[in-house]
Scaffold this motif. Sequence first.
Motif, PDB file in Angstrom:
ATOM      1  N   GLY A 115      -2.308   5.264   2.834  1.00 19.80           N
ATOM      2  CA  GLY A 115      -3.374   4.332   2.483  1.00 19.80           C
ATOM      3  C   GLY A 115      -3.815   3.472   3.641  1.00 19.80           C
ATOM      4  N   SER A 116      -4.679   2.500   3.320  1.00 19.73           N
ATOM      5  CA  SER A 116      -5.270   1.632   4.339  1.00 19.73           C
ATOM      6  C   SER A 116      -5.208   0.171   3.910  1.00 19.73           C
ATOM      7  CB  SER A 116      -6.737   2.018   4.573  1.00 19.73           C
ATOM      8  OG  SER A 116      -6.869   3.342   5.010  1.00 19.73           O
ATOM      9  N   VAL A 135       0.854  -1.182   0.000  1.00 19.83           N
ATOM     10  CA  VAL A 135       0.000   0.000   0.000  1.00 19.83           C
ATOM     11  C   VAL A 135       0.888   1.229   0.000  1.00 19.83           C
ATOM     12  CG1 VAL A 135      -0.183   0.068   2.529  1.00 19.83           C
ATOM     13  CG2 VAL A 135      -1.998   1.069   1.125  1.00 19.83           C
ATOM     14  N   SER A 181      -4.961   2.489   8.957  1.00 19.30           N
ATOM     15  CA  SER A 181      -5.195   3.677   8.152  1.00 19.30           C
ATOM     16  C   SER A 181      -4.026   4.632   8.318  1.00 19.30           C
ATOM     17  CB  SER A 181      -6.497   4.360   8.581  1.00 19.30           C
ATOM     18  OG  SER A 181      -7.595   3.475   8.490  1.00 19.30           O
TER      19      SER A 181
END
Length: 122
Positions: A16-17, A12, A83
């Motif tokens: 981002g998550s 990611v 997150s």
Amino acid sequence: QVQLVESGGGLVQAGGSLRLSCAASGSTFSIDVMGWYRQASGNQRELVATISSGGAKNYADSVKGRFTISGDNGKNIVFLQMSSMKPEDTAVYYCKALARRSPTSSPVYQYWGQGIQVTVSS
């Protein structure tokens, strides 16, 4: 014996998550605590977050406000919602469970999953 299977890792971008899942299965058992630990290359394994059967949660300072642990006691599954991820979150993430054969029995046994890679690119 309890088996832990992790899923949801991957690559990611920073900011981002990702959501990790860990499912526990096996013969009759009662889980006291489930949680996530991580180990970055060259570092020791460290606590990320834990959740007790009663719902009490504990987080490492480095992830507070960014990661959320949750669980489904009925299905013996724990989730880690990550997150605002940072490159320093890059590590192998391990699921851990403390479990006993029944809610009132002893001793408590410790189980680990095989680990799942999470990579955050800058």
